[in-house]
Design an enzyme around this catalytic site. Sequence first.
Site, PDB file in Angstrom:
ATOM      1  N   ASP A   1       1.046  -1.396  -0.208  1.00 42.49           N
ATOM      2  CA  ASP A   1      -0.313  -0.393  -0.029  1.00 42.49           C
ATOM      3  C   ASP A   1       0.841   1.131   0.487  1.00 42.49           C
ATOM      4  O   ASP A   1       1.501   1.575   1.210  1.00 42.49           O
ATOM      5  CB  ASP A   1      -0.189   0.180   0.910  1.00 42.49           C
ATOM      6  CG  ASP A   1      -2.287   1.203   0.903  1.00 42.49           C
ATOM      7  OD1 ASP A   1      -1.591   2.362   0.801  1.00 42.49           O
ATOM      8  OD2 ASP A   1      -3.272   0.418   0.884  1.00 42.49           O
TER       9      ASP A   1
ATOM     10  N   THR B   1      -4.622   7.029   0.681  1.00 38.08           N
ATOM     11  CA  THR B   1      -5.921   7.205   1.049  1.00 38.08           C
ATOM     12  C   THR B   1      -6.580   5.823   1.741  1.00 38.08           C
ATOM     13  O   THR B   1      -7.417   6.178   2.855  1.00 38.08           O
ATOM     14  CB  THR B   1      -7.533   6.387  -0.267  1.00 38.08           C
ATOM     15  OG1 THR B   1      -7.417   4.783  -0.825  1.00 38.08           O
ATOM     16  CG2 THR B   1      -7.149   7.676  -0.979  1.00 38.08           C
ATOM     17  N   GLY B   2      -5.311   4.811   2.351  1.00 33.52           N
ATOM     18  CA  GLY B   2      -5.429   4.119   3.373  1.00 33.52           C
ATOM     19  C   GLY B   2      -4.556   4.802   4.693  1.00 33.52           C
ATOM     20  O   GLY B   2      -3.502   5.997   4.397  1.00 33.52           O
TER      21      GLY B   2
ATOM     22  N   ILE C   1       1.766   0.583  -6.766  1.00 34.17           N
ATOM     23  CA  ILE C   1       1.501  -0.592  -8.455  1.00 34.17           C
ATOM     24  C   ILE C   1       1.597   0.613  -8.946  1.00 34.17           C
ATOM     25  O   ILE C   1       1.479  -0.752 -10.223  1.00 34.17           O
ATOM     26  CB  ILE C   1      -0.329  -1.224  -7.717  1.00 34.17           C
ATOM     27  CG1 ILE C   1      -1.367   0.242  -7.856  1.00 34.17           C
ATOM     28  CG2 ILE C   1       0.053  -1.500  -6.504  1.00 34.17           C
ATOM     29  CD1 ILE C   1      -2.360  -0.095  -8.092  1.00 34.17           C
TER      30      ILE C   1
ATOM     31  N   SER D   1     -16.334  -3.831  -9.591  1.00 32.40           N
ATOM     32  CA  SER D   1     -17.433  -2.544  -8.838  1.00 32.40           C
ATOM     33  C   SER D   1     -18.729  -2.719  -9.918  1.00 32.40           C
ATOM     34  O   SER D   1     -19.030  -2.736 -10.730  1.00 32.40           O
ATOM     35  CB  SER D   1     -16.263  -1.246  -9.374  1.00 32.40           C
ATOM     36  OG  SER D   1     -18.047  -0.290  -8.619  1.00 32.40           O
TER      37      SER D   1
ATOM     38  N   TYR E   1     -13.758   6.747 -13.274  1.00 35.45           N
ATOM     39  CA  TYR E   1     -14.071   5.191 -12.245  1.00 35.45           C
ATOM     40  C   TYR E   1     -14.340   3.723 -13.172  1.00 35.45           C
ATOM     41  O   TYR E   1     -13.782   3.333 -12.854  1.00 35.45           O
ATOM     42  CB  TYR E   1     -14.329   5.468 -11.346  1.00 35.45           C
ATOM     43  CG  TYR E   1     -14.288   4.332 -10.336  1.00 35.45           C
ATOM     44  CD1 TYR E   1     -12.754   3.687  -9.323  1.00 35.45           C
ATOM     45  CD2 TYR E   1     -15.679   3.627  -9.978  1.00 35.45           C
ATOM     46  CE1 TYR E   1     -12.924   2.909  -8.500  1.00 35.45           C
ATOM     47  CE2 TYR E   1     -15.303   2.549  -8.889  1.00 35.45           C
ATOM     48  CZ  TYR E   1     -14.349   2.200  -8.367  1.00 35.45           C
ATOM     49  OH  TYR E   1     -14.446   1.238  -7.324  1.00 35.45           O
TER      50      TYR E   1
ATOM     51  N   LYS F   1     -12.605   0.304 -13.920  1.00 35.09           N
ATOM     52  CA  LYS F   1     -12.986  -1.098 -13.348  1.00 35.09           C
ATOM     53  C   LYS F   1     -13.840  -1.998 -14.199  1.00 35.09           C
ATOM     54  O   LYS F   1     -13.054  -3.118 -14.235  1.00 35.09           O
ATOM     55  CB  LYS F   1     -14.199  -1.050 -12.426  1.00 35.09           C
ATOM     56  CG  LYS F   1     -13.794   0.075 -11.075  1.00 35.09           C
ATOM     57  CD  LYS F   1     -12.664  -0.971 -10.025  1.00 35.09           C
ATOM     58  CE  LYS F   1     -12.138  -0.169  -8.680  1.00 35.09           C
ATOM     59  NZ  LYS F   1     -10.850  -1.510  -8.241  1.00 35.09           N
TER      60      LYS F   1
HETATM   61  N1  LIG Z   1     -16.070   1.037  -0.453  1.00 34.02           N
HETATM   62  C1  LIG Z   1     -17.084   0.236  -1.756  1.00 34.02           C
HETATM   63  O1  LIG Z   1     -17.631   0.878  -1.638  1.00 34.02           O
HETATM   64  C2  LIG Z   1     -16.071   0.259  -2.446  1.00 34.02           C
HETATM   65  C3  LIG Z   1     -17.539  -0.083  -3.637  1.00 34.02           C
HETATM   66  C4  LIG Z   1     -16.629  -1.747  -5.523  1.00 34.02           C
HETATM   67  C5  LIG Z   1     -15.306  -1.065  -5.406  1.00 34.02           C
HETATM   68  N2  LIG Z   1     -14.829  -1.159  -4.028  1.00 34.02           N
HETATM   69  C6  LIG Z   1     -13.487  -1.165  -4.652  1.00 34.02           C
HETATM   70  O2  LIG Z   1     -12.256  -2.101  -3.566  1.00 34.02           O
HETATM   71  C7  LIG Z   1     -11.063  -1.299  -3.118  1.00 34.02           C
HETATM   72  C8  LIG Z   1     -10.800  -1.339  -2.268  1.00 34.02           C
HETATM   73  O3  LIG Z   1     -11.957  -0.077  -1.051  1.00 34.02           O
HETATM   74  P1  LIG Z   1     -11.596   0.773  -0.440  1.00 34.02           P
HETATM   75  O4  LIG Z   1     -13.068   0.998  -0.371  1.00 34.02           O
HETATM   76  O5  LIG Z   1     -11.201  -0.194   0.958  1.00 34.02           O
HETATM   77  O6  LIG Z   1     -10.986   2.268  -0.631  1.00 34.02           O
HETATM   78  P2  LIG Z   1      -9.636   2.457   0.288  1.00 34.02           P
HETATM   79  O7  LIG Z   1      -9.817   3.978   0.054  1.00 34.02           O
HETATM   80  O8  LIG Z   1     -10.311   2.706   1.672  1.00 34.02           O
HETATM   81  O9  LIG Z   1      -8.296   1.404   0.007  1.00 34.02           O
HETATM   82  C9  LIG Z   1      -7.568   1.704  -1.623  1.00 34.02           C
HETATM   83  C10 LIG Z   1      -6.339   1.434  -0.802  1.00 34.02           C
HETATM   84  O10 LIG Z   1      -5.403   1.309  -2.238  1.00 34.02           O
HETATM   85  C11 LIG Z   1      -4.413   1.711  -1.689  1.00 34.02           C
HETATM   86  N3  LIG Z   1      -3.426   2.866  -2.828  1.00 34.02           N
HETATM   87  C12 LIG Z   1      -4.141   2.960  -3.455  1.00 34.02           C
HETATM   88  N4  LIG Z   1      -3.312   3.719  -4.676  1.00 34.02           N
HETATM   89  C13 LIG Z   1      -2.443   2.363  -4.501  1.00 34.02           C
HETATM   90  C14 LIG Z   1      -0.794   2.940  -5.075  1.00 34.02           C
HETATM   91  N5  LIG Z   1      -1.000   3.556  -6.472  1.00 34.02           N
HETATM   92  N6  LIG Z   1      -0.652   1.654  -4.797  1.00 34.02           N
HETATM   93  C15 LIG Z   1      -0.523   1.085  -3.567  1.00 34.02           C
HETATM   94  N7  LIG Z   1      -1.603   1.231  -3.029  1.00 34.02           N
HETATM   95  C16 LIG Z   1      -2.256   1.972  -3.119  1.00 34.02           C
HETATM   96  C17 LIG Z   1      -4.963   3.476  -0.674  1.00 34.02           C
HETATM   97  O11 LIG Z   1      -3.541   4.173   0.201  1.00 34.02           O
HETATM   98  C18 LIG Z   1      -5.826   2.188   0.401  1.00 34.02           C
HETATM   99  O12 LIG Z   1      -5.249   1.375   1.273  1.00 34.02           O
HETATM  100  C19 LIG Z   1     -10.694  -0.119  -4.419  1.00 34.02           C
HETATM  101  O13 LIG Z   1     -10.584  -0.932  -5.481  1.00 34.02           O
HETATM  102  C20 LIG Z   1     -11.923  -0.299  -4.689  1.00 34.02           C
HETATM  103  O14 LIG Z   1     -11.988   0.553  -5.834  1.00 34.02           O
HETATM  104  C21 LIG Z   1     -14.813  -0.449  -2.814  1.00 34.02           C
END
Ligand SMILES: NC(=O)c1ccc[n+]([C@@H]2O[C@H](COP(=O)([O-])OP(=O)(O)OC[C@H]3O[C@@H](n4cnc5c(N)ncnc54)[C@H](O)[C@@H]3O)[C@@H](O)[C@H]2O)c1
Length: 326
Positions: free
Chosen positions: A32, A36-37, A58, A121, A145, A149
């Site tokens: 990570d 956003t984490g 990544i 998604s 977005y 996906k």
């Molecule tokens: N939360 C939802 O309702 C939802 C719905 C559909 C899909 N998703 C997908 O689920 C996944 C997780 O989402 P989430 O809600 O936990 O969001 P989140 O933002 O909490 O988690 C995403 C994580 O990816 C990390 N990240 C972002 N860019 C990066 C990079 N370039 N290199 C390494 N790490 C990176 C961020 O730091 C974060 O920790 C994502 O792929 C999101 O698109 C989430």
Amino acid sequence: MSKILITGGAGFIGSNLVDYFLERGHEVVCLDNLATGFEHNIAHNFGNRRFRFLKGDIRDLSTCREAVKGCDVLSHQAALGSVPRSIKDPITSNDVNIGGFVNMLVAARDEEIQRFVYAASSSTYGDSQKLPKLEDEIGKPLSPYAITKYVNELYADVFSKSYGMQCIGLRYFNVFGRRQDPNGAYAAVIPLWVKQLMEYKRPVINGDGSYSRDFTYIENVIQANDKALFTPAEKISDASRFAEVFNIAYGGNTNLIQLFEALRENLAKYDEKIAGIDPLFGPVRAGDIPHSQASIEKAKRLLDYQPKYDARQGFAEAAEWYFQHL
Ligand SMILES: NC(=O)c1ccc[n+]([C@@H]2O[C@H](COP(=O)([O-])OP(=O)(O)OC[C@H]3O[C@@H](n4cnc5c(N)ncnc54)[C@H](O)[C@@H]3O)[C@@H](O)[C@H]2O)c1
């Protein structure tokens, strides 16, 4: 026991997966870049010898290769979420969500990873109004977005055909629960409203409140990832190589008024002043579809996915968690 790479493992969904798989005795690598984490989502695991945190991006192939080294399976959660973010900055969403995705696929292919599970998604359903959503019936994407996906799914399909990989995309529907970030311009509706209610502010409902979603509690998403990573290939497909996508949701619907009332009621158990807060109403957000509800039959049939938490139970648990942690 397996060695699992969880990308995005410091985020909302990823950090819940990290905890779950460590508790079950697996070895976990978390990649990570903390875009956003948060480190505090995983810091409690730093002393665990079965856990490794690699802070990296990544978008860098050599970082992906290092992270995946020696792993058996992979759960790819890293991405930039949020439709509005992607509308504001499509280039970065594209670079991370597509460029980073292809890097992970290449790194996984070269490491001969057994299975590549990734966060897809419900936004892939785009402008399709059909309900319930069936995996094969998608519309046109409504945001950058959503494009990213959907392109992930296309790449997973091509990598499976070209290199014999097993890829599973989990199309999450409005996931919520502990650790979902309530702060910032791109906060999701549930943590945003919870935080506002706890601050005695009036949340804004976009539209008349009749729009509905298939809100999915984090526990169901954890179960789906477990099943997707470890269900034997022959139960999923006749072929040893495959690329499948599954809706991951509860299969219900809650409209925005019901959501507001459920959150208010649950929070009022801890602070009765919250019971007196009414919502405000604002304009419908551009690009929002009126209703979204999943068919989860495919995941039930092929992955034996059995979501245990309906939205109401989830709202109650999430409210309790936010009350203790915000
Ligand atoms: N939360 C939802 O309702 C939802 C719905 C559909 C899909 N998703 C997908 O689920 C996944 C997780 O989402 P989430 O809600 O936990 O969001 P989140 O933002 O909490 O988690 C995403 C994580 O990816 C990390 N990240 C972002 N860019 C990066 C990079 N370039 N290199 C390494 N790490 C990176 C961020 O730091 C974060 O920790 C994502 O792929 C999101 O698109 C989430």
